[in-house]
Write an enzyme that holds these catalytic residues in place. Sequence first.
Site, mmCIF file in Angstrom:
data_model
loop_
_atom_site.group_PDB
_atom_site.id
_atom_site.type_symbol
_atom_site.label_atom_id
_atom_site.label_comp_id
_atom_site.label_asym_id
_atom_site.label_seq_id
_atom_site.Cartn_x
_atom_site.Cartn_y
_atom_site.Cartn_z
ATOM 1 C CG HIS A 1 -0.554 0.069 2.525
ATOM 2 N ND1 HIS A 1 -0.311 1.258 3.153
ATOM 3 C CD2 HIS A 1 -0.288 -0.900 3.441
ATOM 4 C CE1 HIS A 1 0.071 1.015 4.400
ATOM 5 N NE2 HIS A 1 0.109 -0.277 4.603
ATOM 6 C CG ASP B 1 2.341 0.521 8.001
ATOM 7 O OD1 ASP B 1 1.999 0.041 6.924
ATOM 8 O OD2 ASP B 1 1.565 0.629 8.969
ATOM 9 C CD GLU C 1 -3.324 -1.391 5.082
ATOM 10 O OE1 GLU C 1 -3.377 -2.443 5.719
ATOM 11 O OE2 GLU C 1 -2.937 -0.315 5.602
ATOM 12 C CD GLU C 2 -1.874 2.372 7.505
ATOM 13 O OE1 GLU C 2 -2.609 1.983 8.422
ATOM 14 O OE2 GLU C 2 -0.684 2.046 7.375
ATOM 15 C CG ASP D 1 1.224 -3.705 5.508
ATOM 16 O OD1 ASP D 1 1.930 -2.842 6.047
ATOM 17 O OD2 ASP D 1 0.035 -3.502 5.190
ATOM 18 C CG HIS E 1 0.278 3.029 12.714
ATOM 19 N ND1 HIS E 1 -1.097 2.941 12.581
ATOM 20 C CD2 HIS E 1 0.771 2.453 11.588
ATOM 21 C CE1 HIS E 1 -1.395 2.326 11.453
ATOM 22 N NE2 HIS E 1 -0.276 2.010 10.834
#
Length: 346
Positions: free
Chosen positions: A59, A171, A200-201, A223, A318
């Site tokens: 992604h 990510d 995607e997120e 990922d 994240h």
Amino acid sequence: MELLRKVSEAPGISGFEYGIAEIIKKELEGHTDKIEEDAFGNLYVHKGKGPKTIMITAHTDEIGLIVKHIDEKGFIRFAKVGGVPDHVLLGQRVQVHGKNKKLSGTIGCKAIHVMKEDERKQLVTYDKMFVDTGATKDQLTKYGVRVGTPITIERGVTELENGLIVGRAMDDRAGCYMLIEALKNANPVNRIVGVFTVQEEVGLRGATVSSFSVRPDVGIAIDTTIAGDHPEIGESEAPIKLGSGPTLVVADGRRDSLGGGLIANPLVIQWLTDLAEKSNIKCQFEVLEGGTTDATAIQLSREGVPSGCIAIPARYVHSFSEVVSKNDIESGVRLLVSIMENPVPF
Ligand SMILES: [Zn+2]
């Protein structure tokens, strides 16, 4: 490393991934059969012919912020795009992507000196923060900053010791880099469709629509995953380690139930395990509670698609400072090339 830096540093929160797609297109021009985009923003890279269609995704979007309100003085309130933890936001420098000008800014809140006793003990939530660009409301309007303008965190890629690197959006730009490199170098024996997915997120949206159009026989998502090899996570909680190779995700999903996630097809896991062994690539196996990937969307497409996920271990996912190992990434590229260059045994 240069390419990884380039794709990692390009800004692109969910729904605003155009810049990364451009970099990928340029990088793969002349190395593949066909590159196309859909109305949603997904980028499809076709390479090779053969009995099976293998869809491999990475992604392009990253988590970030979006302008929600601009007050009379030009202070910007924001909404979060994707799983942004409030506690990593304070004091961050940001870029506000105005249509006519990219502005630097910083995330502010009340200083500790003027907080009441009970306020000091509490986590400051994102709705108590704002972005300060120094610009007035009129200037922001002139620069094309308005409700809906994307905001990214300003962080470059830095090399750490022992082959580790830290970046804002490993990510899943690490995954994008791996897919680019594999598509560039492999001589496929099947029909490979590398899909650089968007959004995607915010709920696997790009993979949902693209797997419908690709109609794959097999689906693989690339990922990142949670490495637990630091002082604040117990080994049994997250046994994955940096530098011990890419992870084959056997199952993932919501905490407590693994609902809403992926239970990888056992044939896919066996195939990936055999390929890794054959190519002498060390891998880790994982059951991840508390997250999922594009593979979940692919497996549920049309009549169902045998799917799996290869994840690169990352510390502090994240947090806008995600640490990964260059060795894991390079092993991941080799595994992807091996997927493309060998027959599918089922
Ligand atoms: Zn991801």
